[in-house]
Motif scaffolding. Structure first.
Motif, PDB file in Angstrom:
ATOM      1  N   PRO A 348      -4.949  -8.005   3.282  1.00  0.00           N
ATOM      2  CA  PRO A 348      -5.304  -9.353   3.751  1.00  0.00           C
ATOM      3  C   PRO A 348      -4.124 -10.178   4.231  1.00  0.00           C
ATOM      4  O   PRO A 348      -4.308 -11.152   4.954  1.00  0.00           O
ATOM      5  CB  PRO A 348      -5.961  -9.987   2.519  1.00  0.00           C
ATOM      6  N   SER A 349      -2.886  -9.807   3.828  1.00  0.00           N
ATOM      7  CA  SER A 349      -1.733 -10.620   4.216  1.00  0.00           C
ATOM      8  C   SER A 349      -0.559  -9.736   4.610  1.00  0.00           C
ATOM      9  O   SER A 349      -0.419  -8.605   4.127  1.00  0.00           O
ATOM     10  CB  SER A 349      -1.300 -11.535   3.065  1.00  0.00           C
ATOM     11  N   ALA A 350       0.307 -10.278   5.478  1.00  0.00           N
ATOM     12  CA  ALA A 350       1.490  -9.548   5.900  1.00  0.00           C
ATOM     13  C   ALA A 350       2.426  -9.292   4.725  1.00  0.00           C
ATOM     14  O   ALA A 350       3.010  -8.217   4.600  1.00  0.00           O
ATOM     15  CB  ALA A 350       2.211 -10.318   7.003  1.00  0.00           C
ATOM     16  N   GLU A 351       2.559 -10.266   3.845  1.00  0.00           N
ATOM     17  CA  GLU A 351       3.471 -10.118   2.713  1.00  0.00           C
ATOM     18  C   GLU A 351       2.959  -9.049   1.751  1.00  0.00           C
ATOM     19  O   GLU A 351       3.738  -8.244   1.223  1.00  0.00           O
ATOM     20  CB  GLU A 351       3.616 -11.451   1.983  1.00  0.00           C
ATOM     21  N   GLY A 352       1.657  -9.009   1.511  1.00  0.00           N
ATOM     22  CA  GLY A 352       1.111  -7.987   0.636  1.00  0.00           C
ATOM     23  C   GLY A 352       1.295  -6.591   1.192  1.00  0.00           C
ATOM     24  O   GLY A 352       1.609  -5.643   0.457  1.00  0.00           O
ATOM     25  N   VAL A 353       1.122  -6.448   2.488  1.00  0.00           N
ATOM     26  CA  VAL A 353       1.331  -5.155   3.134  1.00  0.00           C
ATOM     27  C   VAL A 353       2.795  -4.750   3.033  1.00  0.00           C
ATOM     28  O   VAL A 353       3.121  -3.596   2.736  1.00  0.00           O
ATOM     29  CB  VAL A 353       0.872  -5.216   4.606  1.00  0.00           C
ATOM     30  N   ARG A 354       3.696  -5.705   3.277  1.00  0.00           N
ATOM     31  CA  ARG A 354       5.131  -5.400   3.193  1.00  0.00           C
ATOM     32  C   ARG A 354       5.513  -4.933   1.795  1.00  0.00           C
ATOM     33  O   ARG A 354       6.249  -3.948   1.630  1.00  0.00           O
ATOM     34  CB  ARG A 354       5.953  -6.639   3.569  1.00  0.00           C
ATOM     35  N   ARG A 355       5.000  -5.612   0.774  1.00  0.00           N
ATOM     36  CA  ARG A 355       5.326  -5.244  -0.610  1.00  0.00           C
ATOM     37  C   ARG A 355       4.800  -3.852  -0.937  1.00  0.00           C
ATOM     38  O   ARG A 355       5.463  -3.065  -1.620  1.00  0.00           O
ATOM     39  CB  ARG A 355       4.745  -6.266  -1.583  1.00  0.00           C
ATOM     40  N   ALA A 356       3.596  -3.527  -0.469  1.00  0.00           N
ATOM     41  CA  ALA A 356       3.015  -2.216  -0.753  1.00  0.00           C
ATOM     42  C   ALA A 356       3.848  -1.099  -0.137  1.00  0.00           C
ATOM     43  O   ALA A 356       4.103  -0.069  -0.766  1.00  0.00           O
ATOM     44  CB  ALA A 356       1.584  -2.161  -0.230  1.00  0.00           C
ATOM     45  N   VAL A 357       4.307  -1.296   1.087  1.00  0.00           N
ATOM     46  CA  VAL A 357       5.120  -0.275   1.761  1.00  0.00           C
ATOM     47  C   VAL A 357       6.467  -0.135   1.068  1.00  0.00           C
ATOM     48  O   VAL A 357       6.940   0.984   0.811  1.00  0.00           O
ATOM     49  CB  VAL A 357       5.299  -0.632   3.247  1.00  0.00           C
ATOM     50  N   THR A 358       7.092  -1.259   0.744  1.00  0.00           N
ATOM     51  CA  THR A 358       8.397  -1.222   0.078  1.00  0.00           C
ATOM     52  C   THR A 358       8.310  -0.520  -1.274  1.00  0.00           C
ATOM     53  O   THR A 358       9.160   0.304  -1.629  1.00  0.00           O
ATOM     54  CB  THR A 358       8.945  -2.648  -0.108  1.00  0.00           C
ATOM     55  N   ALA A 359       7.256  -0.828  -2.026  1.00  0.00           N
ATOM     56  CA  ALA A 359       7.090  -0.208  -3.342  1.00  0.00           C
ATOM     57  C   ALA A 359       6.907   1.302  -3.216  1.00  0.00           C
ATOM     58  O   ALA A 359       7.463   2.079  -4.000  1.00  0.00           O
ATOM     59  CB  ALA A 359       5.905  -0.836  -4.068  1.00  0.00           C
ATOM     60  N   PHE A 360       6.137   1.739  -2.228  1.00  0.00           N
ATOM     61  CA  PHE A 360       5.937   3.175  -2.029  1.00  0.00           C
ATOM     62  C   PHE A 360       7.256   3.854  -1.682  1.00  0.00           C
ATOM     63  O   PHE A 360       7.578   4.933  -2.222  1.00  0.00           O
ATOM     64  CB  PHE A 360       4.914   3.422  -0.927  1.00  0.00           C
ATOM     65  N   GLN A 361       8.029   3.253  -0.796  1.00  0.00           N
ATOM     66  CA  GLN A 361       9.293   3.865  -0.394  1.00  0.00           C
ATOM     67  C   GLN A 361      10.281   3.922  -1.556  1.00  0.00           C
ATOM     68  O   GLN A 361      11.058   4.880  -1.680  1.00  0.00           O
ATOM     69  CB  GLN A 361       9.904   3.094   0.779  1.00  0.00           C
TER      70      GLN A 361
END
Length: 369
Positions: A348-361
């Motif tokens: 739903p949000s750009a920040e949430g998507v960014r956090r999810a990708v960063t956490a996976f990496q």
């Protein structure tokens, strides 16, 4: 419905996108390829020659649609569709989009935009009046191969590429954007677009695309001038201080798993939509969107052997597709061929998507020794 699909090497877009979509539409699919051993139940054919494509189809089953998502085979496929009287792209538009020199010429002649550009055929002398910095690229290249920023001494920069037809053009500075469209020959719909993050110059490797939908009128005028208005198209442009300027027009769906991302964000069967247009159906109206999405291409930062690799992940808002595996040797090319894997995420949000990708990496790093 009998669908003929022309292909060279296998791609995830075809294997995991268009083939399942064709099956969902109830199509009988025949793949034509110069690499039939690499595709399921394909027929061997010189797909680079429209005469061979037409002849092969004519001696098989009557076609209801002829389609390709290959960068390289749009002209040949369009000519085959035209021969059989089927919906398809104008082969002239396919050629003008693929040939970057013709793209510049057509846009200038139509009064859409003027970008300093010169074509260098093998053996041609390097022009003396070069407005540095400039970008050198193969006339019909893909995957950022041999694309480089040149700030001086063009002769030296192109010395190792003089066997290729090249385009040299002024460097366009500004944010890089994409616009994704789908047309039926009468109506062109803007599906959305992305903001592109590149790796360090002088190379032009795309590292990240973030959802940034727009319907830029300049880009639409450029597509109209090129004759682009049927099927999927992926256009890259720069927002310069003088306005938008086209980088290139890829007359097929966006790649590098961003076609899947686009489908995720829109919440529509995108691959089916594209095929339906080639079957003569009108293009539907895309839905309004409020969420966000991104695709991150993990790029090798050194040559070596892969000793650790993240797992494949499917769904729940985040996907990872490894493109290499443990034990593979990586040799840096400074092109899209340096990709190790692609992560795509929606939310739903750009920040949430960014956090999810960063956490996976952070949990799943690639390790090259």
């Amino acid at each position: 419905m009998r669908l003929y699909l022309t292909a060279a090497k296998p791609t995830d877009s075809v294997t995991d996108g268009f083939l399942p979509a064709a099956r969902a539409l109830g199509c009988e699919v025949t793949i034509l390829s110069d690499r039939p051993e690499q595709h399921p139940d394909a027929i061997g054919c010189d797909v680079w020659d429209p005469r061979a494509v037409i002849d092969t189809i004519a001696h098989h089953h009557r076609p209801d649609a002829v389609f390709s998502n290959s960068d390289h085979l749009q002209v040949e496929t369009a000519l085959a569709a035209e021969y059989f009287g089927l919906p398809g792209k104008d082969w002239r538009a396919c050629l003008a989009a693929k040939n970057k020199s013709l793209t510049r010429r057509r846009l200038a002649e139509a009064g859409v935009e003027r970008v300093w550009s010169v074509r260098l055929a093998p053996g041609d002398p390097v022009p003396a009046d070069v407005p540095y910095p400039v970008v050198v690229k193969p006339r019909e290249g893909v995957a950022s191969e041999n694309v480089t920023l040149v700030e001086r001494d063009l002769e030296r920069a192109v010395a190792g590429m003089r066997d290729l037809p090249l385009v040299v053009e002024e460097y366009l500075e500004g944010p890089l954007r994409t616009m994704e469209t789908l047309g039926d020959g009468e109506t062109t719909r803007v599906l959305g677009g992305f903001a592109t993050t590149l790796g360090p110059l002088p190379h032009f490797v795309e590292e990240r695309l973030d959802w940034a939908p727009s319907a830029d009128e300049h880009v639409l005028r450029a597509l109209q001038a090129l004759g682009v208005g049927f099927g999927a198209c992926h256009t890259e442009y720069v927002v310069t201080d003088k306005g938008p300027r086209i980088i290139e027009v890829n007359y097929r769906a966006i790649g590098d798993h961003c076609d899947f991302l686009l489908a995720d964000i829109l919440g529509v069967p995108l691959f089916e939509w594209i095929l339906r247009v080639h079957m003569g159906e009108p293009v539907p109206e895309p839905p309004a969107t409020s969420g966000h999405g991104c695709a991150v291409s993990v790029v090798a930062d050194r040559s070596g052997v892969i000793t650790e690799a993240p797992p494949q992940v499917e769904g729940d808002g985040l996907w990872h597709r490894p493109l290499r595996k443990v034990g593979d040797r990586v040799e840096l090319t400074h092109t899209n061929r340096d990709y190790l894997g692609v992560i795509r995420a929606v939310g739903p949000s750009a920040e949430g998507v960014r956090r999810a990708v960063t956490a996976f990496q952070e949990r799943h790093p690639w390790v090259i020794a």
